[in-house]
Scaffold this motif. Sequence first.
Motif, PDB file in Angstrom:
ATOM      1  N   ALA A  14     -18.592  13.652 -33.352  1.00  0.00           N
ATOM      2  CA  ALA A  14     -18.771  13.731 -31.723  1.00  0.00           C
ATOM      3  C   ALA A  14     -18.514  14.808 -31.441  1.00  0.00           C
ATOM      4  N   GLY A  15     -20.316  15.633 -30.946  1.00  0.00           N
ATOM      5  CA  GLY A  15     -19.741  17.015 -30.852  1.00  0.00           C
ATOM      6  C   GLY A  15     -21.040  17.619 -31.480  1.00  0.00           C
ATOM      7  N   GLY A  16     -21.243  16.624 -32.440  1.00  0.00           N
ATOM      8  CA  GLY A  16     -21.788  17.241 -33.793  1.00  0.00           C
ATOM      9  C   GLY A  16     -23.445  17.190 -32.857  1.00  0.00           C
ATOM     10  N   SER A  17     -24.297  17.322 -33.887  1.00  0.00           N
ATOM     11  CA  SER A  17     -26.276  18.221 -34.197  1.00  0.00           C
ATOM     12  C   SER A  17     -26.582  16.914 -34.953  1.00  0.00           C
ATOM     13  N   LEU A  18     -27.936  17.033 -34.433  1.00  0.00           N
ATOM     14  CA  LEU A  18     -28.961  15.955 -35.692  1.00  0.00           C
ATOM     15  C   LEU A  18     -30.188  16.249 -34.937  1.00  0.00           C
ATOM     16  N   ARG A  19     -31.143  16.127 -35.771  1.00  0.00           N
ATOM     17  CA  ARG A  19     -32.942  16.743 -35.520  1.00  0.00           C
ATOM     18  C   ARG A  19     -33.137  15.097 -35.838  1.00  0.00           C
ATOM     19  N   LEU A  85     -23.666  15.037 -29.246  1.00  0.00           N
ATOM     20  CA  LEU A  85     -23.952  13.702 -29.148  1.00  0.00           C
ATOM     21  C   LEU A  85     -22.391  13.319 -29.245  1.00  0.00           C
ATOM     22  N   LYS A  86     -22.469  12.259 -28.424  1.00  0.00           N
ATOM     23  CA  LYS A  86     -21.079  11.088 -27.909  1.00  0.00           C
ATOM     24  C   LYS A  86     -21.687   9.641 -28.586  1.00  0.00           C
ATOM     25  N   PRO A  87     -20.112   9.246 -28.516  1.00  0.00           N
ATOM     26  CA  PRO A  87     -20.222   7.931 -29.106  1.00  0.00           C
ATOM     27  C   PRO A  87     -21.152   6.956 -28.016  1.00  0.00           C
ATOM     28  N   GLU A  88     -21.420   7.350 -27.601  1.00  0.00           N
ATOM     29  CA  GLU A  88     -22.354   6.157 -26.802  1.00  0.00           C
ATOM     30  C   GLU A  88     -24.060   7.059 -27.234  1.00  0.00           C
ATOM     31  N   ASP A  89     -24.223   8.071 -27.059  1.00  0.00           N
ATOM     32  CA  ASP A  89     -24.988   8.000 -28.139  1.00  0.00           C
ATOM     33  C   ASP A  89     -26.062   7.016 -29.324  1.00  0.00           C
ATOM     34  N   THR A  90     -25.060   6.373 -29.876  1.00  0.00           N
ATOM     35  CA  THR A  90     -24.960   5.612 -30.961  1.00  0.00           C
ATOM     36  C   THR A  90     -26.333   4.281 -30.955  1.00  0.00           C
ATOM     37  N   ALA A  91     -27.573   4.250 -31.675  1.00  0.00           N
ATOM     38  CA  ALA A  91     -28.414   2.758 -31.478  1.00  0.00           C
ATOM     39  C   ALA A  91     -29.150   3.559 -32.115  1.00  0.00           C
ATOM     40  N   VAL A  92     -30.617   3.159 -32.012  1.00  0.00           N
ATOM     41  CA  VAL A  92     -31.701   3.002 -33.263  1.00  0.00           C
ATOM     42  C   VAL A  92     -32.519   3.585 -32.547  1.00  0.00           C
ATOM     43  N   GLN A 115     -31.479   5.007 -37.580  1.00  0.00           N
ATOM     44  CA  GLN A 115     -30.099   4.952 -36.536  1.00  0.00           C
ATOM     45  C   GLN A 115     -29.452   6.318 -36.899  1.00  0.00           C
ATOM     46  N   VAL A 116     -29.018   5.836 -35.419  1.00  0.00           N
ATOM     47  CA  VAL A 116     -27.787   7.151 -35.352  1.00  0.00           C
ATOM     48  C   VAL A 116     -26.416   6.593 -34.913  1.00  0.00           C
ATOM     49  N   THR A 117     -25.546   6.880 -35.812  1.00  0.00           N
ATOM     50  CA  THR A 117     -24.046   6.158 -35.396  1.00  0.00           C
ATOM     51  C   THR A 117     -23.446   7.927 -35.359  1.00  0.00           C
ATOM     52  N   VAL A 118     -22.626   7.711 -33.622  1.00  0.00           N
ATOM     53  CA  VAL A 118     -21.467   8.392 -33.758  1.00  0.00           C
ATOM     54  C   VAL A 118     -20.054   8.408 -33.328  1.00  0.00           C
ATOM     55  N   SER A 119     -19.198   9.085 -34.458  1.00  0.00           N
ATOM     56  CA  SER A 119     -17.521   8.447 -34.556  1.00  0.00           C
ATOM     57  C   SER A 119     -17.329   9.260 -33.646  1.00  0.00           C
ATOM     58  N   SER A 120     -16.370   8.859 -33.041  1.00  0.00           N
ATOM     59  CA  SER A 120     -15.254   9.598 -32.301  1.00  0.00           C
ATOM     60  C   SER A 120     -14.208  10.538 -33.268  1.00  0.00           C
TER      61      SER A 120
END
Length: 120
Positions: A14-19, A85-92, A115-120
């Motif tokens: 959580a708090g991180g970034s992805l492109r 990023l937040k855990p609720e952003d977890t999705a395909v 797949q994007v997985t955001v851990s808390s």
Amino acid sequence: QVHVTESGGGLVQAGGSLRLSCVVSGSGFSFSAMGWYRQAPGKQRELVASFTTGSGTNYPDSVKGRFTISRDDAKNTIYLQMNSLKPEDTAVYYCNMGVSRYAFTPMINWGQGTQVTVSS
């Protein structure tokens, strides 16, 4: 026929970034509109970023200020920059393209997503 291939997903804190990247093959990159969707387990697919010539970029409140959609015509690629990023952003996450001028309407076959997985 037009195909899309999404990549760039992964596990992030959580708090991180992805492109995310979406390479469009075939003649699809002549389409003027583009969009990124996501689908979490047990939920419907939702539009999280779009661009149309009539409305410009659009984002739902849940991602506004954190996600940015862009494209590189030279590389036939659409991007989704995701920050804070937040855990609720977890999705395909899926990309698509179209020709709509205002409300984005996907027109091409869906890819496999990333797949994007955001851990808390």
